[in-house]
Design an enzyme around this catalytic site. Sequence first.
Site, PDB file in Angstrom:
ATOM      1  N   SER A   7       0.835  -1.204   0.000  1.00 52.07           N
ATOM      2  CA  SER A   7       0.000   0.000   0.000  1.00 52.07           C
ATOM      3  C   SER A   7       0.866   1.249   0.000  1.00 52.07           C
ATOM      4  O   SER A   7       1.610   1.509   0.949  1.00 52.07           O
ATOM      5  CB  SER A   7      -0.900   0.021   1.231  1.00 52.07           C
ATOM      6  OG  SER A   7      -1.558   1.275   1.289  1.00 52.07           O
ATOM      7  N   HIS A  32      -1.198  -1.367  -4.055  1.00 53.68           N
ATOM      8  CA  HIS A  32      -2.512  -0.996  -3.509  1.00 53.68           C
ATOM      9  C   HIS A  32      -2.558   0.526  -3.334  1.00 53.68           C
ATOM     10  O   HIS A  32      -1.679   1.120  -2.711  1.00 53.68           O
ATOM     11  CB  HIS A  32      -2.684  -1.700  -2.162  1.00 53.68           C
ATOM     12  CG  HIS A  32      -4.022  -1.523  -1.532  1.00 53.68           C
ATOM     13  ND1 HIS A  32      -5.108  -2.294  -1.856  1.00 53.68           N
ATOM     14  CD2 HIS A  32      -4.455  -0.683  -0.563  1.00 53.68           C
ATOM     15  CE1 HIS A  32      -6.151  -1.942  -1.111  1.00 53.68           C
ATOM     16  NE2 HIS A  32      -5.775  -0.957  -0.318  1.00 53.68           N
ATOM     17  N   ASP A  34      -4.869   3.646  -1.992  1.00 53.39           N
ATOM     18  CA  ASP A  34      -6.005   4.001  -1.143  1.00 53.39           C
ATOM     19  C   ASP A  34      -6.513   5.394  -1.476  1.00 53.39           C
ATOM     20  O   ASP A  34      -5.804   6.381  -1.273  1.00 53.39           O
ATOM     21  CB  ASP A  34      -5.569   3.969   0.331  1.00 53.39           C
ATOM     22  CG  ASP A  34      -5.360   2.552   0.829  1.00 53.39           C
ATOM     23  OD1 ASP A  34      -6.288   1.748   0.700  1.00 53.39           O
ATOM     24  OD2 ASP A  34      -4.252   2.254   1.333  1.00 53.39           O
ATOM     25  N   MET A  36      -9.138   8.204  -0.504  1.00 61.05           N
ATOM     26  CA  MET A  36     -10.013   8.613   0.610  1.00 61.05           C
ATOM     27  C   MET A  36     -10.505  10.034   0.381  1.00 61.05           C
ATOM     28  O   MET A  36      -9.734  10.901  -0.046  1.00 61.05           O
ATOM     29  CB  MET A  36      -9.226   8.562   1.924  1.00 61.05           C
ATOM     30  CG  MET A  36      -8.549   7.229   2.188  1.00 61.05           C
ATOM     31  SD  MET A  36      -7.833   7.213   3.835  1.00 61.05           S
ATOM     32  CE  MET A  36      -6.896   5.681   3.771  1.00 61.05           C
ATOM     33  N   HIS A  65      -8.339   1.045  -4.226  1.00 60.73           N
ATOM     34  CA  HIS A  65      -9.343   0.864  -3.163  1.00 60.73           C
ATOM     35  C   HIS A  65     -10.024   2.206  -2.924  1.00 60.73           C
ATOM     36  O   HIS A  65      -9.434   3.111  -2.328  1.00 60.73           O
ATOM     37  CB  HIS A  65      -8.599   0.353  -1.909  1.00 60.73           C
ATOM     38  CG  HIS A  65      -9.437   0.235  -0.683  1.00 60.73           C
ATOM     39  ND1 HIS A  65      -8.873   0.032   0.566  1.00 60.73           N
ATOM     40  CD2 HIS A  65     -10.776   0.258  -0.489  1.00 60.73           C
ATOM     41  CE1 HIS A  65      -9.839  -0.053   1.475  1.00 60.73           C
ATOM     42  NE2 HIS A  65     -10.998   0.090   0.862  1.00 60.73           N
ATOM     43  N   MET A  67     -12.272   4.558  -1.053  1.00 63.87           N
ATOM     44  CA  MET A  67     -12.972   4.814   0.210  1.00 63.87           C
ATOM     45  C   MET A  67     -13.636   6.168   0.065  1.00 63.87           C
ATOM     46  O   MET A  67     -13.226   7.162   0.694  1.00 63.87           O
ATOM     47  CB  MET A  67     -11.980   4.786   1.380  1.00 63.87           C
ATOM     48  CG  MET A  67     -11.572   3.371   1.765  1.00 63.87           C
ATOM     49  SD  MET A  67     -10.073   3.341   2.748  1.00 63.87           S
ATOM     50  CE  MET A  67      -8.860   3.385   1.427  1.00 63.87           C
ATOM     51  N   MET A 138     -11.891  -5.696   5.195  1.00 61.41           N
ATOM     52  CA  MET A 138     -11.063  -4.794   6.002  1.00 61.41           C
ATOM     53  C   MET A 138     -10.766  -5.441   7.352  1.00 61.41           C
ATOM     54  O   MET A 138     -11.679  -5.920   8.034  1.00 61.41           O
ATOM     55  CB  MET A 138     -11.785  -3.454   6.243  1.00 61.41           C
ATOM     56  CG  MET A 138     -11.987  -2.587   5.015  1.00 61.41           C
ATOM     57  SD  MET A 138     -10.495  -2.205   4.078  1.00 61.41           S
ATOM     58  CE  MET A 138      -9.476  -1.387   5.318  1.00 61.41           C
ATOM     59  N   ASP A 176      -7.020  -6.309   4.205  1.00 62.43           N
ATOM     60  CA  ASP A 176      -6.376  -4.997   4.220  1.00 62.43           C
ATOM     61  C   ASP A 176      -6.424  -4.412   5.624  1.00 62.43           C
ATOM     62  O   ASP A 176      -7.514  -4.168   6.152  1.00 62.43           O
ATOM     63  CB  ASP A 176      -7.118  -4.089   3.220  1.00 62.43           C
ATOM     64  CG  ASP A 176      -6.516  -2.703   3.086  1.00 62.43           C
ATOM     65  OD1 ASP A 176      -5.413  -2.470   3.613  1.00 62.43           O
ATOM     66  OD2 ASP A 176      -7.165  -1.864   2.440  1.00 62.43           O
TER      67      ASP A 176
HETATM   68  C1  DX5 Z   1      -6.599   1.704   5.467  1.00 56.24           C
HETATM   69  C2  DX5 Z   1      -6.152   1.335   4.089  1.00 56.24           C
HETATM   70  C3  DX5 Z   1      -5.045   0.371   4.053  1.00 56.24           C
HETATM   71  C4  DX5 Z   1      -3.749   0.819   4.688  1.00 56.24           C
HETATM   72  C5  DX5 Z   1      -3.148  -0.396   5.340  1.00 56.24           C
HETATM   73  O1  DX5 Z   1      -7.817   2.377   5.382  1.00 56.24           O
HETATM   74  O2  DX5 Z   1      -7.230   0.792   3.348  1.00 56.24           O
HETATM   75  O3  DX5 Z   1      -4.797  -0.056   2.707  1.00 56.24           O
HETATM   76  O4  DX5 Z   1      -2.815   1.323   3.754  1.00 56.24           O
HETATM   77  O5  DX5 Z   1      -2.037   0.002   6.050  1.00 56.24           O
HETATM   78  P1  DX5 Z   1      -1.272  -0.986   7.047  1.00 56.24           P
HETATM   79  O6  DX5 Z   1      -0.815  -2.157   6.214  1.00 56.24           O
HETATM   80  O7  DX5 Z   1      -0.165  -0.148   7.572  1.00 56.24           O
HETATM   81  O8  DX5 Z   1      -2.263  -1.408   8.081  1.00 56.24           O
HETATM   82 ZN    ZN Z   2      -6.732  -0.118   1.368  1.00 50.61          ZN
END
Ligand code: DX5
Ligand code: ZN
Length: 216
Positions: A7, A32, A34, A36, A65, A67, A138, A176
């Site tokens: 990620s 990956h 993210d 947001m 991903h 969010m 998650m 994740d």
């Molecule tokens: C959290 C994200 C994850 C995050 C995971 O909302 O969706 O993808 O990057 O990070 P780690 O592996 O540090 O928990």
């Molecule tokens: Zn994620």
Amino acid sequence: MAIISPSILASDYMNFERDLTAAKQAGAKWLHIDIMDGIFVPNITFGPGVVKGMRRVSDLTLDVHLMIDRPIRYVQHFCDAGADYLTIHVEADTRENTRAALEKIRSLGVKPGIVVKPKTPAEDIAEFLPLVDMVLVMTVEPGFGGQKFMADMMPKVNQLRKMLDEVNPACHLEVDGGVDAVTCALCKENGADVLVAGSAFFGAADRAEMVKIIEA
Ligand code: DX5
Ligand code: ZN
């Protein structure tokens, strides 16, 4: 054999190209990303322009991903930006719009995925399982990296693997949040085959070794 999806939330935002190259050199095949929006989750990250830039400098499989609230508004932008997998949250819109968004992603030649937050039961995505190429569970509340792995999500991972085996056996099952060299074993035992690792990957002293451990 599992797949690690490092990620970039845990990478150095002033050095994406360097860190993407490092992920590839360490042996990762996926990345990956993210996204947001500050509404669906209490944090803000990147938009489609950043995904497009990453597509330009990397040939890794881009696992995006979303969010974001009502993702149907933006799926076209992220498909055009070069996502390979585009995953949306079941909690982010009505069931009709979720179905329409998944169908739209597929019609644009991208692989659709559906995500559940920790409090959302597996049954809530049953109707979408035949439509997707990835289910994401998650193992932390979405929004931030570096949180503690929720081992109590493992029965849900196991249940979803069984549900997928019935209706869509080729579908990936991804976890994740808080995945590291230790917690990855539980995920794999319960049927996950794609493992997101943010802090555990980018913080590792030996990233190639981390890829080997997580993918073993
Ligand atoms: C959290 C994200 C994850 C995050 C995971 O909302 O969706 O993808 O990057 O990070 P780690 O592996 O540090 O928990
Ligand atoms: Zn994620």
